[in-house]
Design an enzyme around this catalytic site. Structure first.
Site, PDB file in Angstrom:
ATOM      1  N   GLY A   1       0.823  -1.098  -0.020  1.00 44.27           N
ATOM      2  CA  GLY A   1      -0.064   0.078  -0.019  1.00 44.27           C
ATOM      3  C   GLY A   1       0.716   1.155   0.001  1.00 44.27           C
ATOM      4  O   GLY A   1       1.987   1.261  -0.428  1.00 44.27           O
ATOM      5  N   SER A   2       0.369   2.362   0.506  1.00 42.41           N
ATOM      6  CA  SER A   2       1.050   3.534   0.204  1.00 42.41           C
ATOM      7  C   SER A   2       1.985   3.685   1.649  1.00 42.41           C
ATOM      8  O   SER A   2       1.922   2.928   2.659  1.00 42.41           O
ATOM      9  CB  SER A   2      -0.081   4.620   0.387  1.00 42.41           C
ATOM     10  OG  SER A   2      -0.608   4.723   1.664  1.00 42.41           O
TER      11      SER A   2
ATOM     12  N   GLY B   1       1.817   2.138   5.574  1.00 49.36           N
ATOM     13  CA  GLY B   1       2.602   1.476   6.178  1.00 49.36           C
ATOM     14  C   GLY B   1       3.033   1.876   7.309  1.00 49.36           C
ATOM     15  O   GLY B   1       3.743   1.103   8.230  1.00 49.36           O
TER      16      GLY B   1
ATOM     17  N   GLU C   1       5.590  -3.333   1.534  1.00 48.15           N
ATOM     18  CA  GLU C   1       5.850  -3.015   0.131  1.00 48.15           C
ATOM     19  C   GLU C   1       5.276  -1.984  -0.211  1.00 48.15           C
ATOM     20  O   GLU C   1       3.955  -1.851  -0.382  1.00 48.15           O
ATOM     21  CB  GLU C   1       5.432  -4.292  -0.653  1.00 48.15           C
ATOM     22  CG  GLU C   1       6.340  -4.259  -1.943  1.00 48.15           C
ATOM     23  CD  GLU C   1       5.894  -3.064  -2.997  1.00 48.15           C
ATOM     24  OE1 GLU C   1       6.830  -1.875  -3.113  1.00 48.15           O
ATOM     25  OE2 GLU C   1       4.749  -3.207  -3.505  1.00 48.15           O
TER      26      GLU C   1
ATOM     27  N   CYS D   1       3.597  -0.021  -8.535  1.00 49.38           N
ATOM     28  CA  CYS D   1       4.502   0.819  -7.602  1.00 49.38           C
ATOM     29  C   CYS D   1       5.815   0.901  -8.319  1.00 49.38           C
ATOM     30  O   CYS D   1       6.508   1.679  -7.793  1.00 49.38           O
ATOM     31  CB  CYS D   1       4.570  -0.186  -6.425  1.00 49.38           C
ATOM     32  SG  CYS D   1       4.789  -2.023  -6.438  1.00 49.38           S
TER      33      CYS D   1
END
Length: 511
Positions: A240-241, A245, A262, A296
């Protein structure tokens, strides 16, 4: 409901939780899944409740006690069969990925292929969960490392890869002897449901305990911070963002739990004066506009040597013009760029274009939303090329959309500094035929990203390598190499067969 969805077991209203081959009668609010292609309703999912979550965690705990004692190679055989079930449904699941997420059909198929590939990798890894043997300083002692399962692994995945990232995590966790609880993105719940429908028969045929593979669709108000705070979840893997995180890491860190993070990327391509520009441009365009810039690993910045800057800009704009007519329905054969995932993503795209120009950027191409019958629902945009400087605020941020920034450099040292001078550190590459430049970019003084390539773009990674990045990207690693170790606990063992007590470091303690 079309035939592909029916074949995948998708109905108009679907249960939002599974313990593997069984599906719970969830009774929470309904989540409607709309296709970003045209805004049409695909189907609905009934959200799980906190009671459903408690049931799943209890079931997972019971299953773990049974699953961990099954020999790893036999767990690998189950994973192999999961891969074959996915292979048999590759076209249908790839279609659903495109329908629900918006990536072109070829990329939908590629995502399912990633799941198949990680299954094959995990099968081989199931016979190679190896520790190391060390020499003891004490005579007639043996020392070695070994790896054991860790328990329940929570997996939180993002909309942009609605099935593959689950595969990266779940298959390695499974061969390690762990059990998993998957919380998919609320934007792509049907993809998760379809995966569990596909693997259900494999799990039943192999008598896999209910609770080894779990899936739960739940609102964040029901399952959010409490998921991260749950001490029963030994490891939480989050895609995610960076903001998400950080929040998860803080909560899990308070209980000294483990995470695989990640997170965001701000990936750069260094284009040297020694680059093969034909190969470079082909790679760069896919990296920048593939998945409509929603990977990403999407290419966000081009760091171009000043001697070829104008040539690269001209050729890039020309390439973007050539693909402008191939933006549209991702399920159509000739489409190269589909929609952004929703209206919020479009607003973020347009905001970034406006702001970077206020900061001094020059729009060289694109940067608008697309209207008309070919672009229903307002989710389609014209990918943007912007001349900018690395220090601009918008350039420093990750905008999850097809915007690529062009930045000049003079020396290889300056190019590397520009590559590294962003908060994120996921993927990077250099295009050059100069050996010194290539080796410098990969050296300890080179790229600070988790992924660094030469003559290969930022987007797309093979299953065999560990995937992840540094700094604001979170430091986690998934998929290949030795990423399997994150899903296991390491134990050092010493066996004394000398018949005498011998303390380390030569200490004597007589009494």
């Amino acid at each position: 409901m079309n035939s592909e969805l029916k074949d995948l077991g998708i109905e108009s209203i679907n249960p939002g939780a599974s313990t593997g081959s069984e599906f719970l009668g969830t009774k929470g609010d309904e989540t409607a899944s709309y296709s970003p292609i045209d805004g049409s309703l695909i189907a609905k999912v009934t959200n799980a409740t906190l009671d459903d979550y408690e049931y799943i965690v209890a079931k997972a705990g019971e299953a773990y006690k049974k699953w961990r004692i099954i020999p790893a190679p036999k767990r690998g055989l189950v994973v192999h069969q999961i891969g074959e079930a996915l292979r048999a449904n590759k076209e249908k699941l790839g279609y659903l990925v495109s329908l629900e997420m918006g990536k072109i059909y070829e990329e939908g198929l590629g995502e399912v292929q990633e799941m198949i590939d990680i299954c094959e990798f995990a099968v081989g890894q199931s016979r190679l969960l190896n520790g190391a043997t060390m020499h003891s300083e004490r005579p007639f002692h043996r020392m070695y490392d070994q790896y054991h399962p860790i328990g329940i692994v929570g997996i939180i995945t993002s909309f942009n890869f609605p099935v593959a990232v689950w595969g990266w995590n779940a298959m390695l966790a499974a061969i390690a002897g762990d059990v998993v609880i998957w919380k998919p993105s609320s934007k792509t719940p049907l993809c998760a449901l379809a995966v569990h429908k596909i693997i259900a028969e494999t799990l039943r045929a192999n008598n896999v305990p209910e609770g080894v593979f779990n899936m739960i669709v739940a609102k964040s108000s029901v399952l959010g911070d409490n998921f991260a705070a749950d001490k029963r979840i030994t490891l939480l893997s989050v895609t995610g963002s960076t903001a998400v995180g950080r929040r998860v890491a803080t909560i899990v860190g308070k209980r000294l739990g483990k995470t695989i993070l990640e997170l965001g990327g701000n990936n750069a391509v260094v284009i040297s004066k020694h680059a093969d520009l034909d190969m470079t441009l082909q790679s760069v365009v896919f990296g920048a506009v593939g998945t409509c810039g929603q990977r990403c690993t999407s290419t966000r910045r081009l760091i171009i040597h000043e001697s070829v800057y104008e040539t690269v800009k001209e050729r890039l704009v020309s390439a973007y013009k050539s693909i402008s007519d191939r933006i549209g329905d991702p399920l159509e054969k000739d489409t190269l760029v589909g929609p952004l995932v929703d209206g919020t993503a479009v607003k973020n795209f347009l905001h970034a274009i406006t702001e970077v120009q206020k900061q001094g950027g020059k729009l060289a191409f694109g940067g608008t939303s697309l209207k008309g019958d070919k672009y229903p629902n307002g989710n389609y945009v014209l990918p943007a090329v912007v001349e900018a400087e690395n220090h601009y605020e918008m350039v420093q941020e990750e905008t999850f959309a097809p915007i690529v920034y062009l930045i000049k450099y003079k020396t290889i040292e300056e190019a590397i500094a520009l590559n590294n001078n962003v908060p994120q550190g996921l993927s990077s590459c250099i295009f050059t035929e100069n050996l010194v430049e290539a080796e410098t970019f990969l050296s300890e003084t080179g790229s600070d990203c988790g992924i660094a390539n030469v003559n290969l773009g930022t987007s797309g990674a093979e299953i065999g390598g560990a995937f992840g990045g540094e700094k604001d990207t979170g430091g986690g690693r998934e998929s290949g190499s030795d990423a399997w170790k994150a899903y296991m606990r390491r134990q050092t063992n010493t066996i004394n067969f000398s018949g005498q007590t011998a303390l380390a470091q030569g200490i004597t303690f007589d009494f």
